[in-house]
Design an enzyme around this catalytic site. Structure first.
Site, PDB file in Angstrom:
ATOM      1  NE  ARG A 131      -1.108  12.301  11.325  1.00  0.00           N
ATOM      2  CZ  ARG A 131      -1.972  12.052  12.311  1.00  0.00           C
ATOM      3  NH1 ARG A 131      -1.550  11.812  13.540  1.00  0.00           N
ATOM      4  NH2 ARG A 131      -3.270  12.032  12.062  1.00  0.00           N
ATOM      5  CG  ASP A 132       1.695  14.658   8.358  1.00  0.00           C
ATOM      6  OD1 ASP A 132       2.285  13.580   8.565  1.00  0.00           O
ATOM      7  OD2 ASP A 132       0.450  14.749   8.292  1.00  0.00           O
ATOM      8  CG  LEU A 152      -1.767   1.142   1.603  1.00  0.00           C
ATOM      9  CD1 LEU A 152      -2.969   0.665   2.434  1.00  0.00           C
ATOM     10  CD2 LEU A 152      -1.038   2.236   2.366  1.00  0.00           C
ATOM     11  CG  ASN A 159      -0.144   6.461   2.995  1.00  0.00           C
ATOM     12  OD1 ASN A 159       0.473   5.421   3.189  1.00  0.00           O
ATOM     13  ND2 ASN A 159      -0.212   7.386   3.921  1.00  0.00           N
ATOM     14  CG  ASP A 160       0.496  10.928   3.220  1.00  0.00           C
ATOM     15  OD1 ASP A 160      -0.498  10.280   2.904  1.00  0.00           O
ATOM     16  OD2 ASP A 160       0.633  11.481   4.324  1.00  0.00           O
ATOM     17  CE1 TYR A 202       2.466   6.126  10.494  1.00  0.00           C
ATOM     18  CE2 TYR A 202       1.309   7.885  11.649  1.00  0.00           C
ATOM     19  CZ  TYR A 202       1.409   6.557  11.292  1.00  0.00           C
ATOM     20  OH  TYR A 202       0.460   5.670  11.721  1.00  0.00           O
ATOM     21  CD  GLN A 219       4.159   7.583   5.290  1.00  0.00           C
ATOM     22  OE1 GLN A 219       3.530   7.055   6.189  1.00  0.00           O
ATOM     23  NE2 GLN A 219       5.444   7.910   5.422  1.00  0.00           N
ATOM     24  CD  GLU A 257      -3.999  13.045   8.499  1.00  0.00           C
ATOM     25  OE1 GLU A 257      -3.665  12.214   9.355  1.00  0.00           O
ATOM     26  OE2 GLU A 257      -4.484  12.729   7.409  1.00  0.00           O
TER      27      GLU A 257
HETATM   28  C1  FRU Z   1      -2.009  11.324   5.686  1.00  0.00           C
HETATM   29  C2  FRU Z   1      -1.328  10.623   6.857  1.00  0.00           C
HETATM   30  C3  FRU Z   1      -0.318  11.524   7.537  1.00  0.00           C
HETATM   31  C4  FRU Z   1       0.609  10.525   8.165  1.00  0.00           C
HETATM   32  C5  FRU Z   1       0.657   9.430   7.134  1.00  0.00           C
HETATM   33  C6  FRU Z   1       0.796   8.050   7.696  1.00  0.00           C
HETATM   34  O1  FRU Z   1      -2.524  10.432   4.751  1.00  0.00           O
HETATM   35  O2  FRU Z   1      -2.291  10.160   7.764  1.00  0.00           O
HETATM   36  O3  FRU Z   1      -0.887  12.439   8.454  1.00  0.00           O
HETATM   37  O4  FRU Z   1       1.870  11.071   8.421  1.00  0.00           O
HETATM   38  O5  FRU Z   1      -0.555   9.516   6.411  1.00  0.00           O
HETATM   39  O6  FRU Z   1       0.910   7.103   6.673  1.00  0.00           O
END
Ligand code: FRU
Length: 475
Positions: free
Chosen positions: A156-157, A34, A36-37, A96, A53, A210
């Protein structure tokens, strides 16, 4: 035996049990796991470095690592590898999202270390890393060990930006009253100092924000972020979570942000958590094509992989709004153009190649409503523009698999409508009116067939110019 990179890639893909026609051709995705970001986006030593991610073990939101690819031309990419994996006391439950920055001629990163302690409570650490010659990120320790007081551990982030040569950082956070916010840090004498919460006039605007990005165009500051917990309205905020931006003026010392309305970045079903970086004078943005907590909408999970990233988009500002266009480098993937030129018509039909780009310039004339349909055998996705209501509508209800529903948004096109579609195997990206509005969505056709394009108007359209291309694969 020495294989070329292309042979090596072909062998890997051929060996995959889940090789399937749902794999995209020109969108970044992983063969398994999977994603993501987008993370750590940077231009360094002549190459674009793209991290994201990635859970390489399963299609669940667990084991978050940073995947890594590089490119110089956005057509050829290196083979994905894992650059950063959880394991230390400060990131054991996930590396993250974070950003990249160049300092002392080194490519460095700040990211959030996600930790669940013995009591299963969340802890968030903001950590430093630096790129090594072997493509791995060396962990350089913790920069900020705890959230400021008055906030929960949803902290975070980190995103670094510069003003007058000084380094600042914004992070997404949640107050103890469960409101989403962004906080600001300033680097002074090598230490990160908390400057405070960025004061906006948004008030009660979701329970968590986020992935903040702080940009600057001429004299305007732009905060792009992804709020969670907004109530859907008829023509906005229709996804479970949103991504949008505010434009105005950030006072770094107070830190107050005077700004206009929150505008959404993308009006499609599947767009979240984008990251923006500056390279060679361009602001470039990559978004995640997916949505957290909606896994049921993405049937590739049964086949072992999930989600994709958008094509790289260039951001510009016009009349206080962000415009997004696919970067010009993507044109290198075009081949076999089919020209379209029609006058005074109400109907058009054509067969599209598998993987296509379509550019349509319409002078609507008498037509009040125009519908663009993409058929995949008997299934279809419909895009309708209603000129009187100035309303654009995307309908995914006629697809059997994956997410369904309708998305509506305002578009003031008047007589001239310019639509620019990219149709990949499971991704559609649409740019309306030269990037004034965009819509990104996934779809999962049951059958592996060439899509049919059908355009219908309720009255005579004066003209349609444009065409479509076969899109090649990124390698
Ligand atoms: C956004 C998020 C971020 C976090 C990451 C974790 O999609 O939730 O806030 O750092 O994905 O995978």
């Amino acid at each position: 035996m020495v294989w070329t990179k292309t042979e090596y890639k072909e062998k890997i893909i051929a060996a995959l049990p889940m090789k399937h026609f749902w794999h995209n051709r020109f969108h970044i995705e992983m063969p398994f796991g999977l994603i993501n970001d987008p993370n750590g986006l940077s231009f360094y030593q002549g190459e674009y470095h793209i991290f994201y991610q990635w859970n390489p073990y399963s299609c669940e939101h667990k084991h978050k690592s940073w995947g890594y690819i590089k490119t110089t031309d956005f057509v050829h990419y290196t083979i994905p590898c894992l650059a950063l994996v959880p394991g230390e006391s400060f990131d054991k439950d996930g590396c993250y999202t974070g950003c990249g920055f160049v300092e002392e001629d080194k490519l460095q990163f700040v990211y959030t270390g996600n930790v669940k302690n013995d009591k299963n409570e969340r802890e968030s650490y903001q950590c430093l890393g630096s790129l090594q010659a072997d493509g791995r990120i060396k962990k350089e320790g913790v920069l900020i060990a705890k959230q400021p007081s008055g906030y929960t551990a949803h902290f975070r982030d980190p995103y670094i930006f510069y003003r007058a040569g000084e380094q600042y950082m914004v992070l997404g956070i949640q107050t103890e009253a469960l409101k989403g916010r962004v906080v600001l840090y300033h680097k002074k004498a090598g230490c990160w100092e908390f400057s405070g919460e960025i004061k906006t006039s948004l008030g009660d605007f979701g329970y968590m924000w986020e992935c903040p990005n702080m940009l600057r165009f001429a004299d305007a500051d732009v905060l792009v972020f992804s709020p969670q917990g907004l109530q859907a309205k008829e023509t906005k905020w229709q996804n479970l979570y949103q991504t949008g931006y505010i434009v105005g003026n950030l006072n770094l010392s107070t830190p107050e942000f005077s700004h206009g309305d929150f505008e959404e970045v993308d009006m499609g079903f599947d767009f979240y958590a984008p990251q923006v970086f500056k390279a060679n004078g361009r602001y470039l943005m990559l978004g995640w094509i997916g949505m957290p907590d909606r896994s049921e909408d993405y049937p590739t999970s049964d086949k072992g992989w999930m989600f994709a990233l958008t094509m790289m988009r260039e951001l510009t500002m016009k009349n206080g709004r962000l415009y997004q266009q696919p970067i010009y480098e993507i044109e290198k993937l075009r081949s076999d153009k089919t020209e379209i030129f029609k006058r005074e018509f109400t109907n058009y039909q054509g067969e599209l190649p598998r993987g296509s780009e379509i550019l349509l310039d319409l002078v609507l004339g008498e037509a009040k409503q125009i519908t663009i349909k993409f058929y995949f055998a008997l299934e279809k996705i419909t895009f309708t523009y209603d000129r009187q209501k100035e309303l654009f509508c995307i309908d995914r209800n006629k697809m059997k698999l994956g997410g369904k529903g309708i998305r509506k948004f305002k578009l003031a096109a008047k007589a001239n409508l310019r639509l620019h579609f990219f149709i990949d195997r499971t991704v559609i990206e649409l740019f309306c009116q030269d990037g004034e509005k965009t819509a990104t969505l996934m779809y999962f056709p049951e059958e592996d067939r060439s899509p049919q394009l059908v355009i219908q108007a309720d009255d005579i359209v004066t003209s349609m110019k444009g065409g479509f291309w076969q899109m090649g694969c990124i390698e």
